[in-house]
Scaffold this motif. Structure first.
Motif, short mmCIF file in Angstrom:
data_model
loop_
_atom_site.label_atom_id
_atom_site.label_comp_id
_atom_site.label_asym_id
_atom_site.label_seq_id
_atom_site.Cartn_x
_atom_site.Cartn_y
_atom_site.Cartn_z
N CYS A 90 51.74 85.05 15.45
CA CYS A 90 50.82 83.89 14.82
C CYS A 90 50.09 85.00 13.38
CB CYS A 90 49.94 83.18 15.67
SG CYS A 90 48.81 82.25 15.84
N ILE A 91 49.40 85.53 14.33
CA ILE A 91 48.20 86.20 13.79
C ILE A 91 48.80 86.73 12.10
CG2 ILE A 91 47.23 88.89 14.02
CD1 ILE A 91 46.98 87.40 17.22
N GLY A 92 50.27 87.51 12.06
CA GLY A 92 50.71 87.98 11.52
C GLY A 92 50.83 86.98 9.90
N GLU A 93 51.26 86.13 10.40
CA GLU A 93 51.41 84.65 9.37
C GLU A 93 49.51 84.23 8.74
OE1 GLU A 93 54.07 81.56 10.61
OE2 GLU A 93 55.34 82.50 11.69
N LEU A 94 48.78 84.46 9.89
CA LEU A 94 47.78 84.03 9.48
C LEU A 94 47.13 85.29 8.47
CD1 LEU A 94 46.06 82.66 13.01
CD2 LEU A 94 47.02 81.71 10.92
N LEU A 95 47.15 86.54 8.51
CA LEU A 95 47.18 87.34 8.00
C LEU A 95 47.45 87.30 6.92
CD1 LEU A 95 46.82 90.07 10.30
CD2 LEU A 95 44.45 89.25 9.89
N ASP A 96 48.98 86.92 6.56
CA ASP A 96 49.37 87.05 5.05
C ASP A 96 48.56 85.83 4.77
OD1 ASP A 96 50.94 89.00 5.87
OD2 ASP A 96 52.71 86.99 6.07
#
Length: 348
Positions: free
Chosen positions: A266-272
């Motif tokens: 989740c965090i990875g996709e939000l940071l993208d």
């Protein structure tokens, strides 16, 4: 000068929420960008029975009589040892929400939801639910899924409900730390009334004592930095579509059932998305507003996700599949701070 923020809770970081759609985490986002800490953001309360019928609004429906079943026809209340649907809805909402999502994760859903077969209801809550069912033309069985309902986390304030910026006060559900890990039923409106009264009283004192003080230059510089984001520009992504993507990611990977792997995804996709903010189109005054809502939702979502990742236990409305029990070492609060375009946290 005095400012009061009362912009509601953070439940709309999830695509499934019964909160009004105009609540777009603007207070949370504004405070984060001003360097004001948020607290307890991992604690989001879900209501187990939300409408999941195509084309229908995701309202909560507090039915207290009926059979909640999976695709195998198993009664979920009986399967998990809950006394009755009514008591589960009234006193075990968190557990029932988790059991519903676990059934779906295990492949026992009915097109991504569960079915509730209704019985004749006579209590007050069910009379309301039946009236809602008639107005929406819902036929039994009804597809249901949990919905985000209330956020216990919010902006960190002092006993006067003032933030770390002099003259900036918080009221209502935006106030963090009032309800601990979970809210007791009936306390939401009470919080609004009590915090409004406290803020009103303290505003008068503040104005009497500090009327001639000027806003600090560091805050003015921060505001200018924020406003620079809102110039009209071309871009390949539409703000409202990006915001919907954020809310979908949060629902799927940081919602009712959480785990380290899911939250990190989740965090990875939000940071993208965060890294590509400059590719979001702002072509009109309306899209300036939509962009602001998207940015506020994104920052608040990251605050929720980081807090959920940090708390390695299950407590109140926060459930970790990989840490399913409470831990005495986690009788603490998590403070999230956003500064210099980066998040950091403190466990207090």
């Amino acid at each position: 000068r005095v400012v009061v923020l009362a912009t509601g809770g953070a439940a709309n970081v999830f695509i499934r929420s019964d909160n009004p759609q105009q609540l777009t985490c603007d207070g949370h986002g504004a405070c984060l960008r001003l360097g004001i800490p948020l607290i307890d953001m991992e604690f989001i309360q879900f209501f187990p029975l939300g409408i999941a019928e195509p084309g229908k609004p995701s309202f909560m429906i507090p039915f207290t009589k009926g059979r909640l079943v999976n695709r195998l026809g198993e009664d979920i209340v009986m399967k998990y040892g809950l006394e009755s649907l009514g008591k589960a809805v009234g006193f075990n909402r968190d557990k029932l929400s988790r059991y519903i999502m676990l059934e779906i994760m295990n492949g026992n859903g009915v097109n991504g939801a569960l079915h509730i077969y209704l019985e004749e209801n006579i209590d007050e809550l069910s009379l309301f639910a039946n009236e809602l069912r008639r107005k929406l033309n819902l036929k039994s069985p009804i597809k249901v899924l949990p919905i985000a309902h209330f956020s216990m986390g919010g902006v960190e304030v002092d006993e006067n409900l003032e933030t770390s910026i002099n003259g900036l006060y918080i009221a209502g559900e935006l106030v963090g730390g009032v309800h601990g890990a979970n809210r007791l039923g009936g306390n939401a409106l009470t919080t609004c009334i009590v915090t409004a009264k406290i803020v009103a009283k303290n505003i008068l004192t503040y104005i009497d004592n500090r009327f001639r003080e000027k806003i600090g230059m560091d805050i003015e510089d921060n505001v200018k930095h924020i406003l620079n984001r809102y110039r009209l520009k071309d871009g390949k992504y539409i703000p409202s579509e990006v915001r919907s993507s954020i809310r979908n990611i949060m629902w799927l990977k940081a919602g009712v059932i959480r785990s380290e792997d899911l939250i990190k995804e989740c965090i990875g996709e939000l940071l993208d998305i965060y890294e590509n903010l400059d590719k979001i189109r702002i072509s009109s005054h309306d899209e300036v507003v939509r962009y602001s809502e998207t940015l506020n939702t994104l920052l608040t979502s990251l605050a929720v996700a980081y807090s959920a990742l940090i708390r390695k236990e299950s407590r109140g409305a926060h459930f970790r599949l990989d840490y399913p029990e409470e831990s005495s070492s986690w009788v603490k609060n998590i403070r999230i701070i956003y500064k210099d375009d980066r998040f950091r946290y403190e466990v207090i």
